[in-house]
Design an enzyme around this catalytic site. Structure first.
Site, PDB file in Angstrom:
ATOM      1  N   GLU A   1       8.216   6.775  -1.085  1.00 44.57           N
ATOM      2  CA  GLU A   1       7.203   5.732  -1.310  1.00 44.57           C
ATOM      3  C   GLU A   1       5.856   6.363  -1.673  1.00 44.57           C
ATOM      4  OE1 GLU A   1       4.018   3.638   1.194  1.00 44.57           O
ATOM      5  OE2 GLU A   1       5.961   3.282   2.151  1.00 44.57           O
ATOM      6  N   HIS A   2       5.471   7.401  -0.931  1.00 49.17           N
ATOM      7  CA  HIS A   2       4.232   8.118  -1.238  1.00 49.17           C
ATOM      8  C   HIS A   2       4.293   8.762  -2.627  1.00 49.17           C
ATOM      9  CE1 HIS A   2       1.837   8.533   2.654  1.00 49.17           C
ATOM     10  NE2 HIS A   2       2.844   7.743   2.971  1.00 49.17           N
TER      11      HIS A   2
ATOM     12  N   HIS B   1      10.329   6.832   3.170  1.00 52.99           N
ATOM     13  CA  HIS B   1       8.876   6.692   3.256  1.00 52.99           C
ATOM     14  C   HIS B   1       8.171   7.766   2.443  1.00 52.99           C
ATOM     15  CE1 HIS B   1       5.049   7.474   5.677  1.00 52.99           C
ATOM     16  NE2 HIS B   1       4.832   6.341   5.037  1.00 52.99           N
TER      17      HIS B   1
ATOM     18  N   GLU C   1       0.038  11.446   8.744  1.00 52.72           N
ATOM     19  CA  GLU C   1       0.200  10.020   9.044  1.00 52.72           C
ATOM     20  C   GLU C   1       1.048   9.827  10.296  1.00 52.72           C
ATOM     21  OE1 GLU C   1       1.806   5.900   6.910  1.00 52.72           O
ATOM     22  OE2 GLU C   1       1.878   7.803   5.821  1.00 52.72           O
TER      23      GLU C   1
END
Length: 447
Positions: free
Chosen positions: A64-65, A61, A141
Site C-alpha cells: 500500500e505504501h 500494508h 509506523e
C-alpha cells in the site's frame, strides 16, 4: 496506514446505483448523488492481511505504501502532488480482507483520479532504493501505532491468542521481525499476484453519471490485461475448547481488559438471522450512554471509567468475535470489572432484553443510517467493503428490515448459545511503572 473497519451501519442505497463489469473482469459500481459537485473514487483490491503467509506478515500494508512510489510516467510522490494540485484529498488503507485507495475531488477532476489509479495498477515501479526507504517508514509506523501504545500491544496479543490457526491472528502492520527481513521482491510478488483488474472493484460515488464513469473506466482500466489469481486456501479456526487468557505487562497509566467470544458472521444474507441478533445485543450493551454497560458499570456501580461492546458481522474470513472491553475506575481491579461485564451478559442470558431496549437500538441504527447518507465517502465505503468481503451492495437494501425483524427471544438465544466461557479469550493490561524520561520508540506518521 492500516485500518480495520468496524461494521458501519448499512443504509439502503438509492435506485441510482449502477453496476458494470469490464471485459477484463474488473467491476465498476457507481452511486449517483447529485447534491453537491463532488466525487469520491475508490479502488478496492480483494487482498489483505488474511491472504498473507507466515514470514511475510505486513506485506499487504507495505505494498500500500509502495503504491505511492511511482510508475514509469509518474515519479515517486507525484501522485499525491497531482491530486493536491487539483484540490483533492487522497489516501489508502489496508485491512484484513482488502486494500483500498481513494480520492475525494471536485467532479470535473474524476478523469485525473481514474487515469492515475489505472496507471499504478499496471505500471508500478518497485525499486530497491524506494523500498529500503519506505520499509523504514513502515517500521516507524508500527512503533508509533503499536509498540508505543499499551492498548495497541494488548490488541495484537489478544488476536494472536483468540485465533490460533486463522490468519486473523496476525497483525495487519506485520510482525517487526518480518518487516526487518522483508525485501522488495516480497512486495513485487504481492503486487503481481493480487493487483489485477479481475481482483479489483472501482467504486465511484457523487455528482456523476454512471455511463460517464463507465466510459472512463473502459478507457483507462479496460486496457489492462487480467491474469490468473493465486488459489486461496480456506483456513478454518478449530473449535475453541476452553477459556484462553493472556496478560500484557508494559509501561502504562491504567489497566484495561479486552474479552472476546467466537461468534458467527454473515454467510447467507437472505437466510441468516443470528448476526443481526448479535448486532442488536451489542447495541443493548453499548448502544449509547443509557445502554446497560455504561448505565450499570460506570454510572451506578462506578466500577469503570469506560466500557464497551462490539461486533462486526461482515468478515471475508467467515469468523468473528463479540467483544467486551473496559478500564476499571481508580481503586477497582481488572478482575472486578471482568466479573461485572460477564454478569451483565449473564443477566441477558437469564432474563432477556426488553422491547423498549430493542426498539431503542433499532431506532439508533436506523438514525445512524440517515446521518451517514450525508457522506458520499461512506456511501462508497459501504459498497466497497461489502463487495470485497463477498457480498453484493444490494444487501444494503434489506438491512433495515432484517434488523427490525429481530425479536427479544432471538437476542437472548444468541447470548445463551455463543457467549459462553469455553469460547472466551481474555486479555488484560497489567500496567508497569512508567519512566518519565523515556522517549517514544516511534515518531508520528501520516501519509
Amino acid at each position: 496506514m492500516w485500518l480495520t473497519l468496524a461494521l458501519m451501519p448499512m443504509v439502503a442505497q438509492a435506485a441510482d446505483t449502477h453496476e458494470f463489469k469490464l471485459d477484463n473482469g474488473m467491476r465498476v459500481i457507481v452511486q449517483e448523488d447529485h447534491r453537491a459537485p463532488v466525487v469520491v473514487s475508490q479502488v478496492w483490491y480483494r487482498a489483505g492481511s488474511v491472504d498473507e503467509v507466515n514470514g511475510k506478515t505486513g506485506v499487504a500494508h507495505v505494498l500500500e505504501h509502495m503504491m505511492f512510489k511511482g510508475t514509469k510516467t509518474v515519479p515517486p510522490g507525484q501522485f499525491s502532488r497531482l491530486i493536491a494540485a487539483a484540490g483533492g484529498r487522497e489516501n489508502a488503507f489496508t485491512g484484513p480482507d482488502y486494500t483500498a485507495y481513494y480520492q475525494q475531488l471536485e467532479k470535473s477532476q474524476l478523469p485525473l483520479s481514474i487515469k492515475l489509479e489505472a496507471d499504478r495498477m499496471a505500471n508500478l515501479e518497485l525499486t530497491k532504493d524506494e523500498f529500503s526507504k519506505e520499509i523504514r517508514v513502515v517500521m516507524e509506523e508500527r512503533r508509533w501505532r503499536t509498540d508505543d501504545k499499551p492498548q495497541g500491544m494488548l490488541n495484537e496479543q489478544f488476536n494472536a491468542v483468540a485465533y490460533q490457526a486463522h490468519p486473523y491472528s496476525r497483525p495487519i502492520v506485520g510482525w517487526m521481525n518480518d518487516l526487518e527481513n522483508m525485501t522488495v521482491e516480497d512486495a513485487r510478488e504481492w503486487y503481481h499476484n493480487w493487483y489485477a483488474p479481475n481482483n479489483a472493484i472501482l467504486v465511484v460515488a457523487g455528482d456523476v453519471k454512471a455511463q460517464d464513469v463507465l466510459k472512463l473506466a473502459k478507457q483507462h482500466f479496460g486496457v489492462i490485461k487480467p491474469h490468473a489469481l493465486p488459489v486461496r486456501k480456506s483456513q478454518v479456526e478449530p473449535q475453541q475448547i476452553g477459556e484462553r487468557r493472556t496478560v500484557v505487562k508494559v509501561p502504562a497509566e491504567l489497566p484495561y481488559v479486552l474479552m472476546g467470544f467466537h461468534v458467527p458472521v454473515l454467510q447467507d444474507p437472505d437466510k441468516d438471522w443470528e448476526p443481526y441478533a448479535l448486532e442488536i445485543l451489542a447495541g443493548v450493551l453499548d448502544g449509547n450512554a443509557s445502554a446497560r454497560l455504561n448505565q450499570k458499570l460506570v454510572r451506578e456501580q462506578q466500577l469503570a471509567v469506560d466500557v464497551g461492546a462490539g461486533y462486526d458481522m461482515v468478515q471475508r474470513g467467515k469468523i468473528g468475535l463479540f467483544e467486551l472491553e473496559g478500564t476499571p475506575s481508580e481503586g477497582k481491579t481488572v478482575a472486578e470489572l471482568e466479573a461485572a461485564l460477564l454478569e451483565q451478559v449473564e443477566e441477558i442470558k437469564q432474563k432477556g432484553v426488553t422491547n423498549e431496549e430493542l426498539q431503542r437500538v433499532k431506532a439508533q441504527v436506523i438514525a445512524a443510517d440517515v446521518y451517514q447518507r450525508d457522506s458520499v465517502f461512506y456511501q462508497a465505503m459501504k459498497i466497497g467493503r461489502l463487495e470485497t468481503t463477498g457480498f453484493s451492495w444490494r444487501t444494503l437494501k434489506d438491512y433495515p428490515a432484517k434488523l427490525q425483524a429481530v425479536t427479544p427471544q432471538q437476542v437472548q438465544e444468541v447470548a445463551r448459545k455463543y457467549l459462553i466461557r469455553d469460547t472466551l479469550t481474555v486479555a488484560t493490561l497489567d500496567p508497569q511503572p512508567m519512566d518519565p524520561n523515556a522517549k517514544p520508540k516511534g515518531k508520528p506518521y501520516d501519509r
